[in-house]
Design a protein around this motif. Structure first.
Motif, PDB file in Angstrom:
ATOM      1  N   GLU A  53      41.820  62.419  16.061  1.00 25.09           N
ATOM      2  CA  GLU A  53      42.207  61.094  16.550  1.00 25.09           C
ATOM      3  C   GLU A  53      43.628  61.115  17.097  1.00 25.09           C
ATOM      4  O   GLU A  53      43.911  60.530  18.138  1.00 25.09           O
ATOM      5  N   PHE A  54      44.527  61.787  16.390  1.00 26.19           N
ATOM      6  CA  PHE A  54      45.917  61.837  16.815  1.00 26.19           C
ATOM      7  C   PHE A  54      46.065  62.516  18.177  1.00 26.19           C
ATOM      8  O   PHE A  54      46.750  62.011  19.058  1.00 26.19           O
ATOM      9  N   SER A  98      58.828  57.745  24.010  1.00 25.37           N
ATOM     10  CA  SER A  98      58.437  58.557  22.854  1.00 25.37           C
ATOM     11  C   SER A  98      59.398  58.338  21.687  1.00 25.37           C
ATOM     12  O   SER A  98      58.973  58.322  20.526  1.00 25.37           O
ATOM     13  N   ALA A  99      60.674  58.121  21.967  1.00 27.49           N
ATOM     14  CA  ALA A  99      61.643  57.841  20.898  1.00 27.49           C
ATOM     15  C   ALA A  99      61.296  56.525  20.198  1.00 27.49           C
ATOM     16  O   ALA A  99      61.366  56.432  18.966  1.00 27.49           O
ATOM     17  N   GLN A 100      60.907  55.515  20.970  1.00 24.19           N
ATOM     18  CA  GLN A 100      60.533  54.235  20.367  1.00 24.19           C
ATOM     19  C   GLN A 100      59.244  54.353  19.560  1.00 24.19           C
ATOM     20  O   GLN A 100      59.111  53.743  18.500  1.00 24.19           O
ATOM     21  N   LEU A 101      58.296  55.140  20.054  1.00 24.85           N
ATOM     22  CA  LEU A 101      57.059  55.355  19.310  1.00 24.85           C
ATOM     23  C   LEU A 101      57.345  56.098  18.004  1.00 24.85           C
ATOM     24  O   LEU A 101      56.751  55.798  16.971  1.00 24.85           O
ATOM     25  N   GLU A 102      58.269  57.042  18.049  1.00 21.11           N
ATOM     26  CA  GLU A 102      58.658  57.788  16.843  1.00 21.11           C
ATOM     27  C   GLU A 102      59.264  56.843  15.802  1.00 21.11           C
ATOM     28  O   GLU A 102      58.959  56.936  14.619  1.00 21.11           O
ATOM     29  N   ILE A 103      60.104  55.918  16.262  1.00 20.33           N
ATOM     30  CA  ILE A 103      60.704  54.931  15.359  1.00 20.33           C
ATOM     31  C   ILE A 103      59.613  54.101  14.681  1.00 20.33           C
ATOM     32  O   ILE A 103      59.740  53.727  13.523  1.00 20.33           O
ATOM     33  N   MET A 104      58.520  53.867  15.401  1.00 19.33           N
ATOM     34  CA  MET A 104      57.408  53.081  14.859  1.00 19.33           C
ATOM     35  C   MET A 104      56.483  53.930  13.980  1.00 19.33           C
ATOM     36  O   MET A 104      55.435  53.468  13.552  1.00 19.33           O
ATOM     37  N   GLY A 105      56.859  55.185  13.756  1.00 20.40           N
ATOM     38  CA  GLY A 105      56.075  56.043  12.872  1.00 20.40           C
ATOM     39  C   GLY A 105      55.000  56.867  13.547  1.00 20.40           C
ATOM     40  O   GLY A 105      54.161  57.467  12.885  1.00 20.40           O
ATOM     41  N   LEU A 106      55.020  56.907  14.881  1.00 21.48           N
ATOM     42  CA  LEU A 106      54.039  57.700  15.621  1.00 21.48           C
ATOM     43  C   LEU A 106      54.749  58.897  16.257  1.00 21.48           C
ATOM     44  O   LEU A 106      55.530  58.724  17.196  1.00 21.48           O
ATOM     45  N   PRO A 107      54.495  60.117  15.782  1.00 24.89           N
ATOM     46  CA  PRO A 107      55.202  61.285  16.311  1.00 24.89           C
ATOM     47  C   PRO A 107      54.673  61.708  17.683  1.00 24.89           C
ATOM     48  O   PRO A 107      54.069  62.762  17.844  1.00 24.89           O
ATOM     49  N   ILE A 108      54.889  60.856  18.670  1.00 25.99           N
ATOM     50  CA  ILE A 108      54.432  61.108  20.034  1.00 25.99           C
ATOM     51  C   ILE A 108      55.614  61.645  20.839  1.00 25.99           C
ATOM     52  O   ILE A 108      56.555  60.915  21.129  1.00 25.99           O
ATOM     53  N   THR A 109      55.551  62.920  21.193  1.00 24.11           N
ATOM     54  CA  THR A 109      56.618  63.509  21.990  1.00 24.11           C
ATOM     55  C   THR A 109      56.450  63.096  23.451  1.00 24.11           C
ATOM     56  O   THR A 109      55.396  62.586  23.850  1.00 24.11           O
ATOM     57  N   ALA A 110      57.479  63.348  24.243  1.00 19.09           N
ATOM     58  CA  ALA A 110      57.380  63.085  25.682  1.00 19.09           C
ATOM     59  C   ALA A 110      56.255  63.934  26.283  1.00 19.09           C
ATOM     60  O   ALA A 110      55.577  63.502  27.216  1.00 19.09           O
TER      61      ALA A 110
END
Length: 150
Positions: A53-54, A98-110
């Protein structure tokens, strides 16, 4: 035939993720995740599902039963174009998003975001929910504009 250990390692590396980041996603220690990749410990099915899923791939792909990364490439490409348009409309670079997604707990890189925007990865609903917030999207319909109805 490729085994799941090779696939999960390749997916992690292709997305510029560390073992520690993926381990955190799975709620296990880095050593445990390393053992999954090395085949020293069998990964539980629920964790394989979480990885599928990820990364936006099928379980068949993770298990090496097929080489197709996506279920519906044409649809993923259309959604990807919409993701890129919405991100740009929000005035964000891929790195900023991607930095904002990481802050939200989703390790989505660029790198992952780029692949989503190219339609190379399917996008999970939890990621769309986060993108809706950071891209200031009013309705989910904006993600699916131009998609053919089944």
């Amino acid at each position: 035939m490729v085994n799941y250990c090779d696939r999960i390692r390749a997916l992690r590396e292709d997305n510029d993720l560390t073992q520690a980041k993926v381990a955190k996603l799975l709620h296990v220690g880095q050593k445990t995740y390393s053992d999954y990749e090395l085949g020293k410990t069998r990964i539980p099915i629920d964790r394989l599902i979480t990885l599928a899923e990820f990364y936006g791939v099928s379980m068949d792909y993770i298990c090496g039963l097929n080489d197709s990364l996506s279920h519906n490439l044409k649809q993923d490409i259309s959604i990807g174009k919409n993701l890129k348009r919405l991100r740009k409309n929000a005035g964000l670079t891929q790195d900023q998003a991607s930095a904002q997604l990481e802050i939200m707990g989703l390790p989505i890189t660029a790198g992952i975001l780029s692949k989503m925007e190219q339609g190379r990865y399917s996008v999970r609903i939890s990621i769309l929910l986060a993108m809706k917030k950071i891209y200031h999207v009013k309705t989910f319909d904006e993600f699916f504009e131009g998609l053919e109805q089944p």
